[in-house]
Design a protein around this motif. Sequence first.
Motif, PDB file in Angstrom:
ATOM      1  N   VAL A 141      26.863  17.472  17.634  1.00 46.99           N
ATOM      2  CA  VAL A 141      27.726  17.543  19.173  1.00 46.99           C
ATOM      3  C   VAL A 141      28.419  18.764  18.919  1.00 46.99           C
ATOM      4  CG1 VAL A 141      29.806  16.598  20.166  1.00 46.99           C
ATOM      5  CG2 VAL A 141      27.692  15.062  19.397  1.00 46.99           C
ATOM      6  N   TRP A 144      26.074  21.734  19.484  1.00 44.00           N
ATOM      7  CA  TRP A 144      25.666  21.876  20.983  1.00 44.00           C
ATOM      8  C   TRP A 144      26.946  22.440  21.877  1.00 44.00           C
ATOM      9  CZ3 TRP A 144      21.372  21.339  23.705  1.00 44.00           C
ATOM     10  CH2 TRP A 144      20.221  20.778  23.177  1.00 44.00           C
ATOM     11  N   ASP A 145      28.170  22.219  21.438  1.00 42.96           N
ATOM     12  CA  ASP A 145      29.279  22.599  22.264  1.00 42.96           C
ATOM     13  C   ASP A 145      29.660  23.983  21.867  1.00 42.96           C
ATOM     14  OD1 ASP A 145      31.576  22.247  23.624  1.00 42.96           O
ATOM     15  OD2 ASP A 145      32.811  22.013  22.265  1.00 42.96           O
ATOM     16  N   GLY A 150      28.043  25.042  25.637  1.00 41.48           N
ATOM     17  CA  GLY A 150      28.626  23.499  25.953  1.00 41.48           C
ATOM     18  C   GLY A 150      27.877  22.413  26.543  1.00 41.48           C
ATOM     19  N   HIS A 151      26.781  22.101  25.652  1.00 39.32           N
ATOM     20  CA  HIS A 151      25.745  21.228  25.958  1.00 39.32           C
ATOM     21  C   HIS A 151      24.795  21.389  27.242  1.00 39.32           C
ATOM     22  CE1 HIS A 151      27.326  18.210  22.957  1.00 39.32           C
ATOM     23  NE2 HIS A 151      28.372  18.660  23.437  1.00 39.32           N
TER      24      HIS A 151
END
Length: 296
Positions: A141, A144-145, A150-151
């Motif tokens: 997570v 990804w951020d 930011g995804h």
Amino acid sequence: MANQPEKLFKYCSTSTAVQILESRKLRWSSPSVFNDPLELSHLTEANFDRDALLQATIKLASSMIFSSSNPRGDTPLINAIKRWREEERFEDPEEAETVLGELLAKMVDQRMLLVKQFVETWQQYNKQTRICCFTSRPDSVVAWDLFAQGHSGVCFRFDASGDASAADASAIEYRNQRPELVDLRMQIDAILYNQPMDDHFDFSQFLRIKPPSRKLEMEWRCFRQSPNVDIGSDFSQWTDDIEFQAEELSAVCFGIDIKDKDKEHIQRLLKDQYTNARSYQANLAAGKYDLEIQKL
């Protein structure tokens, strides 16, 4: 030491993903390009000067004269300290430090020349070194951020075996202690015990350490030396775009917030040029902050 993985993952924005797919190249950068104040760069120097090294060496040598136990070692300076102890040459540390200051000044000057050469070698290494960064998992997570817009970006899966671009990667070590380019105590010991500078020092060890706060990034780094000799003074341009083989890219995972048009564009590029690459989609796990990776 972490086991060498068979696959590594590259998170990026959709625009960078398109550039990678269209060019079939990965960007390798000097550490200075990362512009991270927590990392050593080509501007890093020794954190002490000649006077600081001299005074610290005098203090330690003086303490050895008046210590309750004999110093170990068999260098000219250590032997002189042993002789002074036997002769009770000095009445107090202040008297000893006056004599030591005169004796050690030249030795410290010679050591500072070696330190200067060491720093210059590091600076040149930093300019010529190129790093490509990966992570060890596709469901981070944090990665990804931070690295995938930011995804809304993608995560590529690259082969990390054999002669692949991501082979011979090194896992980042997350430590509380920040590395110093030149350690003051080590230089003092080198003067006292007449130790030479290491001509084959592995500078990459400075670039494989980060603070524990970044542990969730699970970073791996690949290193290579740039063949470019004339790299100029603009460190933002110290990069090389290195080609990889199409079969090295085995999968792409789309972020949970990727736009449909970006996803379709990337899928078309994969179909045209990377026929063996599989497609996956990241989704939020039910009732958790975890990600689930599902094959499309």
